[in-house]
Every structure is written in C-alpha cells, then in structure tokens.
Design a protein around this motif. Structure first.
Motif, mmCIF file in Angstrom:
data_model
loop_
_atom_site.group_PDB
_atom_site.id
_atom_site.type_symbol
_atom_site.label_atom_id
_atom_site.label_comp_id
_atom_site.label_asym_id
_atom_site.label_seq_id
_atom_site.Cartn_x
_atom_site.Cartn_y
_atom_site.Cartn_z
ATOM 1 N N VAL A 1 50.034 37.540 19.398
ATOM 2 C CA VAL A 1 50.219 35.956 20.247
ATOM 3 C C VAL A 1 49.779 36.491 21.643
ATOM 4 O O VAL A 1 48.848 36.158 22.157
ATOM 5 C CB VAL A 1 51.510 36.391 20.171
ATOM 6 C CG1 VAL A 1 52.326 35.228 21.280
ATOM 7 C CG2 VAL A 1 52.166 35.452 19.283
ATOM 8 N N GLY A 2 50.157 37.859 22.187
ATOM 9 C CA GLY A 2 49.191 38.049 23.152
ATOM 10 C C GLY A 2 48.037 38.761 23.639
ATOM 11 O O GLY A 2 47.713 37.650 24.716
ATOM 12 N N PHE A 3 47.698 39.187 22.629
ATOM 13 C CA PHE A 3 46.117 39.114 22.986
ATOM 14 C C PHE A 3 45.282 38.163 22.157
ATOM 15 O O PHE A 3 44.013 38.234 23.191
ATOM 16 C CB PHE A 3 46.004 40.363 22.065
ATOM 17 C CG PHE A 3 44.553 40.640 21.362
ATOM 18 C CD1 PHE A 3 44.226 41.588 22.378
ATOM 19 C CD2 PHE A 3 42.944 40.229 20.727
ATOM 20 C CE1 PHE A 3 42.471 41.911 22.530
ATOM 21 C CE2 PHE A 3 41.753 40.252 20.419
ATOM 22 C CZ PHE A 3 41.542 41.354 21.759
ATOM 23 N N THR A 4 45.659 37.356 21.654
ATOM 24 C CA THR A 4 44.898 36.046 21.959
ATOM 25 C C THR A 4 45.393 35.502 23.373
ATOM 26 O O THR A 4 44.419 34.254 23.466
ATOM 27 C CB THR A 4 46.009 34.821 20.717
ATOM 28 O OG1 THR A 4 46.022 35.175 19.107
ATOM 29 C CG2 THR A 4 45.414 33.662 20.486
ATOM 30 N N ALA A 5 46.493 35.280 23.642
ATOM 31 C CA ALA A 5 46.362 34.488 24.949
ATOM 32 C C ALA A 5 45.380 34.670 26.172
ATOM 33 O O ALA A 5 45.004 34.661 26.518
ATOM 34 C CB ALA A 5 47.639 34.787 25.692
ATOM 35 N N LEU A 6 45.262 36.400 25.838
ATOM 36 C CA LEU A 6 44.180 37.070 26.967
ATOM 37 C C LEU A 6 42.572 36.699 26.429
ATOM 38 O O LEU A 6 41.878 36.331 27.072
ATOM 39 C CB LEU A 6 44.245 38.483 26.847
ATOM 40 C CG LEU A 6 43.097 39.606 26.827
ATOM 41 C CD1 LEU A 6 43.256 39.358 28.954
ATOM 42 C CD2 LEU A 6 43.203 40.787 26.734
ATOM 43 N N LEU A 7 42.624 36.394 25.027
ATOM 44 C CA LEU A 7 41.230 36.296 24.267
ATOM 45 C C LEU A 7 41.304 35.280 25.627
ATOM 46 O O LEU A 7 39.720 34.517 25.492
ATOM 47 C CB LEU A 7 40.931 36.312 22.742
ATOM 48 C CG LEU A 7 40.704 37.449 22.863
ATOM 49 C CD1 LEU A 7 40.833 37.612 20.716
ATOM 50 C CD2 LEU A 7 39.594 38.261 22.877
ATOM 51 N N LEU A 8 42.179 33.524 25.205
ATOM 52 C CA LEU A 8 41.688 32.634 25.472
ATOM 53 C C LEU A 8 41.765 32.626 26.886
ATOM 54 O O LEU A 8 40.278 31.299 27.386
ATOM 55 C CB LEU A 8 42.540 31.828 24.457
ATOM 56 C CG LEU A 8 42.818 31.330 23.521
ATOM 57 C CD1 LEU A 8 44.246 30.456 22.657
ATOM 58 C CD2 LEU A 8 41.855 30.978 22.337
ATOM 59 N N LEU A 9 41.610 33.839 27.543
ATOM 60 C CA LEU A 9 41.288 33.741 29.022
ATOM 61 C C LEU A 9 40.361 33.940 29.499
ATOM 62 O O LEU A 9 39.286 33.089 30.614
ATOM 63 C CB LEU A 9 42.616 34.307 30.313
ATOM 64 C CG LEU A 9 44.006 34.154 30.090
ATOM 65 C CD1 LEU A 9 44.838 35.373 30.720
ATOM 66 C CD2 LEU A 9 43.732 32.387 31.245
ATOM 67 N N LEU A 10 39.396 34.569 28.932
ATOM 68 C CA LEU A 10 38.181 35.295 28.791
ATOM 69 C C LEU A 10 36.860 34.282 29.184
ATOM 70 O O LEU A 10 36.473 33.237 30.312
ATOM 71 C CB LEU A 10 37.604 36.098 27.948
ATOM 72 C CG LEU A 10 36.264 36.121 27.941
ATOM 73 C CD1 LEU A 10 36.382 37.434 29.140
ATOM 74 C CD2 LEU A 10 36.333 37.440 26.065
ATOM 75 N N PRO A 11 37.015 32.293 28.141
ATOM 76 C CA PRO A 11 36.040 32.133 28.223
ATOM 77 C C PRO A 11 36.439 31.269 29.517
ATOM 78 O O PRO A 11 35.404 30.319 30.210
ATOM 79 C CB PRO A 11 36.813 30.471 27.532
ATOM 80 C CG PRO A 11 37.609 30.920 26.591
ATOM 81 C CD PRO A 11 37.855 32.489 27.003
ATOM 82 N N LEU A 12 37.811 30.938 30.558
ATOM 83 C CA LEU A 12 38.424 30.174 31.106
ATOM 84 C C LEU A 12 37.819 30.440 32.229
ATOM 85 O O LEU A 12 36.845 30.198 33.559
ATOM 86 C CB LEU A 12 39.505 30.140 31.515
ATOM 87 C CG LEU A 12 40.293 29.269 30.103
ATOM 88 C CD1 LEU A 12 41.660 28.757 30.835
ATOM 89 C CD2 LEU A 12 39.263 27.624 29.671
ATOM 90 N N ALA A 13 38.179 31.900 32.779
ATOM 91 C CA ALA A 13 37.308 33.092 33.612
ATOM 92 C C ALA A 13 35.882 32.901 33.442
ATOM 93 O O ALA A 13 35.468 32.872 34.375
ATOM 94 C CB ALA A 13 37.676 34.287 33.618
ATOM 95 N N VAL A 14 35.276 33.157 32.434
ATOM 96 C CA VAL A 14 33.749 32.603 32.273
ATOM 97 C C VAL A 14 33.489 31.449 32.778
ATOM 98 O O VAL A 14 32.608 31.576 33.501
ATOM 99 C CB VAL A 14 33.024 33.262 31.063
ATOM 100 C CG1 VAL A 14 31.467 32.837 30.749
ATOM 101 C CG2 VAL A 14 33.230 34.490 31.044
ATOM 102 N N THR A 15 33.501 30.419 32.500
ATOM 103 C CA THR A 15 33.309 29.161 33.244
ATOM 104 C C THR A 15 34.146 28.985 34.463
ATOM 105 O O THR A 15 33.449 27.755 34.274
ATOM 106 C CB THR A 15 33.410 28.058 32.583
ATOM 107 O OG1 THR A 15 34.871 28.197 31.577
ATOM 108 C CG2 THR A 15 33.158 28.534 30.251
ATOM 109 N N SER A 16 33.918 29.422 35.053
ATOM 110 C CA SER A 16 35.375 29.457 36.598
ATOM 111 C C SER A 16 33.819 29.306 37.553
ATOM 112 O O SER A 16 34.039 28.286 38.433
ATOM 113 C CB SER A 16 36.235 29.811 36.733
ATOM 114 O OG SER A 16 35.688 31.367 37.496
ATOM 115 N N THR A 17 33.370 29.319 36.947
ATOM 116 C CA THR A 17 31.620 28.894 38.594
ATOM 117 C C THR A 17 31.159 27.953 39.249
ATOM 118 O O THR A 17 31.929 26.840 37.824
ATOM 119 C CB THR A 17 30.685 29.754 38.375
ATOM 120 O OG1 THR A 17 29.857 29.620 36.835
ATOM 121 C CG2 THR A 17 30.921 31.369 38.193
ATOM 122 N N ASN A 18 31.022 27.794 39.891
ATOM 123 C CA ASN A 18 30.842 26.190 39.933
ATOM 124 C C ASN A 18 29.333 25.388 39.634
ATOM 125 O O ASN A 18 29.182 24.438 38.926
ATOM 126 C CB ASN A 18 30.121 26.023 41.765
ATOM 127 C CG ASN A 18 31.703 26.129 42.656
ATOM 128 O OD1 ASN A 18 32.068 25.958 42.037
ATOM 129 N ND2 ASN A 18 31.037 26.589 44.251
#
Lengths: 326, 223
Positions: B133-150
């Motif tokens: 569960v924790g690892f899934t949460a971390l993986l899902l954070l990844l695309p959010l971080a990547v797409t955080s630029t303007n």
C-alpha cells in the motif's frame, strides 16, 4: 546492607568495557571467598533502582551465561540503550515513555501472590520471595517481535528454582503471570490499548527450562523501573513480549492461560511466540532484525531460530508445527 | 478580469511578494523537519534520535510526508475562506515536499533498513500488504511530481486537474500504510485519517454547493 544512595547519576554508570573488566575481577574474588556466598547465598535486594547488587558469575544449572551464536554481534548494549528504549505499555506506547514515567512507580513494598495447582501457595513479600536464591548474571540476546534486538546482562536466578519451591502438582501444566495493575502510577493503564493487567504464561516445561530466568537486576545493579522492576521474567528464545514485567501474581494452571497479546490479536501473536525467522508476523518479516547499537549503515543482522538458543530449547517443541503454534 | 491592460506596477504585488518573501520562507520552513532529523541523528542542540536511528528516520520521514499531503489538501478550504491570500500559489511547493519526504522515507527503508537487499525489498512489496500500500502511494506520487511544472500544466490542460485528483487516493493509501504498520496503538493514524476525512468531506459538500449554486438563481456562475 542497607545504605542510602541517591538516584543514579550518569557518571555513576560503569561503561560496559570497564564493567565487564571489573566483573571478571569480582567473579574471581567471589570464587576465592568460597562457595558459601555463591551457591547457597541469599539474595539481598537493595530498595532502589541502580543500587549495586551482589551476585556470582557462576551460572547455576551449568548453563553458559551467554550461549554463543554465529554471525551475531554479541557486545552487550549500553546501560542507556537498555534503559531508554523500552516497550512497556503500562507507561505509554512510545519507546521513551517508560524511561520518562516509570520513576513514579512505587516498587516497595511489593508482594507476590502464588496460587493454583501447587502445594505451597500464598502471599509473599518480595524480599522473602527472592531471598533463597543466589543471584547470577546472564548475558542474553533479546529479540522484540517488532524486529529489533539487544544483548543484555541481566542479574537474577533461574525461574525453575523459584517454581520448585512451591511444589507444583502433577496438574500444573502451565504457569501464568500477571503484571501489577496500578493506573495511578502506570499512566498507560488509563488507556485501553491492551487489556489490563498484562498477563503472560509458559508451558511448565518451558518455565522449568534452565534458560528461563527471573530478573531483579541489570548491569550488576537493581533493575530500573522501566525495565520491569522489581521482578520480571526473561525467556530469551521467545519474543520480548513473553518476558513479563513487574510481576505480582504467579498461578499454576491446568489449562493454557490467556495471554495479553494473543488475546488482543490472536492471528498475529501466539501463545508460544518463539523467535523464528521463517515464520513471519502476518504483516512483517521476522527473517532479520535491527540490532540496536550496530553501526548506522549495518543495523540489520539475521534472526536465528529460537534466537540462537536452538541447541538448548528445540527439544521442547519436538513434533510441534511451529507455523501453527507460532 | 483583464478589461484594461495592467499598468506596470511598482512596489509589492502579490506575485512579487510570494516570489521574494513568502515562498522562500515556506521553503525554509519545509526543510525544518529534515534539519531536525539531522540534528537528532548527530545529537546536535540536545535533539536525540534515540537508540534505533533507522526506525526513527523511517517513522519521522513517513509522518512528515503525510503532514505535507494533508497540508496540500488544506490549501483549497483555506483558499475558499480567504481568497485574497492567493494560497494556491503555495500548493505545488507543499506537494513537492510531500514527495520529497516520501522519497527520503523510502530511501531510508531501502538503504539503511534493508541494506540494499533488493530481493528483500521486492519480497516486502509483494508479500507485506502494508508495504504494498505504501509503495503504491509513492508510485502514484511520481506522475504528480513529474507533471508539476508550468509547462506540463499547460500541456495537460483539464487532464492535469483530473490527474492531480489522485492525491485524494494517495493520501488515503499513505494513512492506511501508517495505520497498518502499527502494532496495536493506532491512535495517531486515526488522527491523520480524521483530518483527511474532514478535508475530503469538505470537498464533497463544496462540489454539491457549487452545483446547487449553478443550478440556482445565479445560473451564470461557473466554477
């Protein structure tokens, strides 16, 4: 031998190296003084935590005080590590709660009730309770079910010696222990995280095993409250929660007694709770452990079957399925 | 809003205030937990990591990641109450700090706890549900971080908003991960869950209000 010593100052604690050096010297001196003090010796329990205890290094029942095991760091942990990092939910569920709050517990006077399937039962004052036994030191590995571990120099006497005094009958198949219930001085007991008082138990042959140990001291001193003063159990081949603290009641029973953790979560904590790297906790692995005091980048080391005491205790479980009887 | 072209303004605009004052302060403040952990590790300034520093780092970084996730989710309700503060400008930074602490948390686990034993990391992720569960949460954070630029925001447009709604699920998974690893005393994870419930509950009510407002007499209002 009653003298007053104020609370223990950090400067008073002997560093482990010096402690073990001096201990060897003391042991020699004791041996020279003859066996009168050693074997038949009467334990005198000074009233305050941290006061020095007289003990012999001779392990009774021919048990090597430290049964060596391969690939284990066997350097004893420091006084600070052992006394500042405790699971003792009676004082709170944080590891530092016991060191912070256990000081308020009054451990004198202290009485222990013995009941059940034995010829001798009754109430005993702590001083009388421990008097018949020579104190000895045992350096045991200690493995918590949470996958951390220490190596600890306890002072005490074999549980078997104590239990034999009460002449258990043939119906005594188990021994049950209770911790003190005193929410006024044990703030954790005001919170129902577990069912109070804490209860533990052993099969009688486990209890009578020479490694099972009644503890009154640590590092040659009276046991600090956060480590289970004035009287606690140590069963070194089982997870730490079996080694019940602040014992006020011992009952010989015919039926397997209820134990606190296995009642709280029966599929996670069993009655036996033997250390076993190949039987994981349902939620985490037990294959390895964080050895407190190991270098920061190599805190982990392998966990051994029966915590490295397999040669001594495996025969207790011959024919038993250790996966089912976890 | 842009009826007349903005004359070049001197002095402190909200934009400039955020860039030169608020954001640097929030940035430094967000590093305080890390600084505290480093001090504790080395025993500086009387802080202590206790005798099990690896466990300390795992727990504190994990909790800090959850703290930042909840902070990002608090931005919207506070923004609704006080729009003039323009708090939305801080949300990206808070979210990236959540990702940062989650990454440190995971690194401590892999490097210090498991000593780069990748076999064991894999086994844990597969076999230990709370780690899954924790690892899934971390993986899902990844695309959010990547797409955080303007640029990514512009490029993804409305899909960006939809993608970043993942944070609701991530928050739930993260708290579930925390809850599941506790031996028995789940009071702290329950507190986190309660805060999350309030924040998500607010969003449910909010969307309902908005819909009602849209359907109501002020039909022209758009969200």
């Amino acid at each position: 031998m009653r003298f007053r010593v104020p609370g223990i100052a950090p400067s008073e604690i002997t560093p482990p190296d010096a402690y073990f050096g001096r201990r060897a010297f003391l042991a020699g001196a004791l041996a020279a003084a003859g066996t009168a003090l050693g074997r038949a010796g009467a334990a005198v329990l000074p009233p305050r935590a941290g006061m020095p205890l007289a003990f012999t290094q001779d392990a009774a029942d021919s048990v090597d005080a430290l049964v060596h095991a391969p690939n284990q760091n066997e350097t004893p942990n420091t006084w600070d590590q052992i006394t500042q990092y405790n699971n003792y939910y009676e004082f709170g569920t944080s590891k530092t709660d016991p060191a912070e709050y256990a000081g308020q517990l009054q451990v004198r006077p202290w009485n222990i009730a013995v009941a059940g399937e034995a010829e001798v039962t009754g109430n005993f004052a702590l001083e009388d309770f421990v008097k018949p036994y020579a104190l000895e030191e045992r350096i045991y590995r200690f493995r918590c079910v949470e996958a951390w571990s220490m190596v600890i120099p306890w002072v005490g006497f074999p549980l078997a010696r104590l239990l034999q005094q009460f002449k258990p009958t043939s119906r005594a198949k188990y021994v049950a222990f209770d911790t003190l219930y005193r929410p006024g001085q044990m703030p954790g007991q005001r919170v129902p995280v577990l069912k109070w008082p804490y209860a533990e138990g052993l099969r009688i042959d486990e209890a009578m095993h020479p490694l099972s140990f009644m503890v009154v001291g640590l590092y040659g001193r009276v046991l600090p409250n956060q480590n289970g003063a004035p009287l606690r159990l140590i069963v070194p081949w089982k997870y730490g929660f079996k080694s019940i603290k602040a014992i006020v009641r011992i009952v010989f029973t015919e039926q397997q007694p209820l134990t606190t953790w296995s009642e709280a979560a029966p599929d996670e904590y069993g009655f036996y709770a033997n250390v076993n790297p190949s039987v994981p906790h349902p939620r985490w692995s037990q294959a390895r452990q964080r050895r407190i005091g190991n270098p920061f980048f190599h805190e982990r080391q392998d966990t051994l079957l029966f915590n490295g005491y397999a040669n001594e205790v495996a025969s207790l479980y011959t024919g038993m399925d250790l996966r089912r009887n976890f | 809003m842009a009826d007349t072209p903005n004359p070049p303004r001197r002095g402190l605009t909200v934009e400039r205030g955020y860039r030169s004052i608020v954001k640097p302060i929030v940035f430094v403040a967000s590093l305080v937990p890390l600084g505290w952990m480093v001090c504790a590790l080395f025993g500086w300034f009387g802080f202590s990591a206790g005798v099990d520093p690896v466990k300390f780092l795992e727990l504190e970084n994990g909790k800090t990641a959850l703290d930042f996730i909840l902070l990002t989710l608090m931005v919207t309700p506070v923004h609704d109450l006080a729009r003039h503060l323009q708090l939305l400008r801080l949300r990206r930074m808070l979210g990236l700090f959540a990702f940062f602490y989650a990454l440190v948390h995971f690194s401590v686990y892999v490097v210090l706890d498991l000593d780069f034993d990748w076999h064991m990391v894999g086994a844990d992720i597969v076999k230990r549900p709370y780690i899954t569960v924790g690892f899934t949460a971390l993986l899902l954070l990844l695309p959010l971080a990547v797409t955080s630029t303007n640029r990514m925001m512009r490029r993804l447009g409305r899909r960006w908003t939809r993608l970043h709604r993942l944070i609701y699920g991530i928050a739930a998974l993260g708290i579930w991960h925390y809850y599941w690893q506790e031996k028995i005393d789940v009071r702290m994870p329950i507190r986190y869950a309660a805060v999350l419930a309030v924040l998500l509950g607010y969003r449910l009510l909010r969307s309902r209000w908005l819909r009602r407002m849209i359907a109501g007499r002020r039909g022209a209002l758009t969200a």
